[in-house]
Design an enzyme around this catalytic site. Structure first.
Site, PDB file in Angstrom:
ATOM      1  N   ASP A   1      -1.235   0.734   7.047  1.00  0.00           N
ATOM      2  CA  ASP A   1      -2.331   0.358   6.152  1.00  0.00           C
ATOM      3  C   ASP A   1      -2.132  -1.063   5.630  1.00  0.00           C
ATOM      4  OD1 ASP A   1      -3.652   2.759   6.432  1.00  0.00           O
ATOM      5  OD2 ASP A   1      -3.148   3.525   4.441  1.00  0.00           O
TER       6      ASP A   1
ATOM      7  N   ASP B   1      -2.742   1.410  -6.538  1.00  0.00           N
ATOM      8  CA  ASP B   1      -1.331   1.267  -6.154  1.00  0.00           C
ATOM      9  C   ASP B   1      -0.479   0.831  -7.336  1.00  0.00           C
ATOM     10  OD1 ASP B   1      -0.971   1.530  -3.011  1.00  0.00           O
ATOM     11  OD2 ASP B   1      -2.913   0.594  -3.400  1.00  0.00           O
TER      12      ASP B   1
ATOM     13  N   GLU C   1       2.276   5.092  -0.250  1.00  0.00           N
ATOM     14  CA  GLU C   1       1.873   6.469   0.010  1.00  0.00           C
ATOM     15  C   GLU C   1       2.565   7.334  -1.043  1.00  0.00           C
ATOM     16  OE1 GLU C   1      -0.495   7.346   2.103  1.00  0.00           O
ATOM     17  OE2 GLU C   1      -0.623   5.235   2.689  1.00  0.00           O
ATOM     18  N   ALA C   2       1.875   8.374  -1.483  1.00  0.00           N
ATOM     19  CA  ALA C   2       2.392   9.197  -2.572  1.00  0.00           C
ATOM     20  C   ALA C   2       2.187  10.674  -2.268  1.00  0.00           C
ATOM     21  CB  ALA C   2       1.691   8.837  -3.888  1.00  0.00           C
TER      22      ALA C   2
ATOM     23  N   HIS D   1      -3.252   5.954   6.884  1.00  0.00           N
ATOM     24  CA  HIS D   1      -2.458   6.559   5.807  1.00  0.00           C
ATOM     25  C   HIS D   1      -0.950   6.448   6.055  1.00  0.00           C
ATOM     26  CE1 HIS D   1      -6.115   7.888   3.932  1.00  0.00           C
ATOM     27  NE2 HIS D   1      -6.466   8.542   5.031  1.00  0.00           N
TER      28      HIS D   1
ATOM     29  N   ASP E   1       0.857  -1.181   0.000  1.00  0.00           N
ATOM     30  CA  ASP E   1       0.000   0.000   0.000  1.00  0.00           C
ATOM     31  C   ASP E   1       0.898   1.238   0.000  1.00  0.00           C
ATOM     32  OD1 ASP E   1      -3.035   0.780   0.450  1.00  0.00           O
ATOM     33  OD2 ASP E   1      -1.855   2.147   1.677  1.00  0.00           O
TER      34      ASP E   1
END
Length: 233
Positions: free
Chosen positions: A183, A119, A21-22, A178, A19
């Protein structure tokens, strides 16, 4: 609930929950380029139904190196963390090396599992284009747990957010929402419960020529060998 043993002939040996994060901004504009800033993997053993190990590295963004306040508050990832991190090609190499050390695709079969399609079909796809990398073979097929969850428990697709899935299974979120690693761990908890309840988690989506496609449920179980580091185009 007592843990159940899973038949190795019918399941992947391992599931790798990812998962990302961006980078993001409040009310993301269409032209905004999302760059991966956290790359986590949670290794779920389908025999023991336990999280066996984890991988996590932060990533230094290149196009928008300064994180927005919105992104920092949402993810809990500080500017200092990404400033000190490696850029994506090196982090991807580390992730692939970690998977090889776990003998995924050689000694053990495995599948990637994500919470939705974005993702792989969006974040990883965009990131590889930014860095002029070939899209990695190991990530071309995955289990979209939202689809699996909705189909197995007969839940409408609009009720398959992470928080809702946990709630419907009587579980609370563990950790910081998040956070990519937290996550991923919570997604793995859902996968464990689904396996305990008799769900056959199988690859149900793939990326083909840059396009998201559904994989028929009849596709046999496998687990592509973890490839060498994707080369530059």
């Amino acid at each position: 609930m007592q843990k159940q043993s899973i038949n190795a002939e019918n399941y992947y040996d391992y599931i790798c929950v990812i998962d990302f994060e961006a980078t993001c901004e409040e009310g993301n504009q269409l032209e905004f380029t999302h760059e991966i800033i956290e790359f986590p993997i949670v290794l779920l053993n389908t025999q023991t139904l336990e999280i066996e190990d984890t991988f996590q590295q932060y990533v230094k963004p290149e196009i928008n190196p300064q994180l927005s306040d919105f992104c920092i508050n949402l993810t809990g990832i500080s500017q200092e963390l990404v400033d000190q991190a490696d850029e994506f090609p090196k982090v991807l190499r580390s992730a692939i090396d970690w998977m090889k050390q776990k003998e995924l695709g050689s000694r053990y079969s495995y599948a990637i599992l994500t919470d939705g399609s974005w993702d792989m079909s969006k974040f990883l796809n965009i990131q590889c284009r930014v860095n002029r990398l070939r899209y990695p073979t190991f990530a071309k097929k995955w289990i979209n747990i939202r689809k699996s969850y909705g189909n197995f428990y007969k839940i409408p697709r609009n009720q398959t957010k992470l928080s809702t899935m946990l709630e419907k299974l009587g579980m609370d979120y563990d950790g910081r929402p998040h956070s990519g690693l937290d996550d991923s761990k919570n997604i793995a908890r859902i996968a464990i419960r689904m396996l305990q309840d008799g769900c056959e988690l199988r690859v149900n989506e793939k990326l083909h020529d840059g396009q998201l496609m559904t994989v028929p449920s009849s596709v046999p179980i496998g687990g592509a060998p973890v490839p060498q580091m994707p080369g530059f185009r």
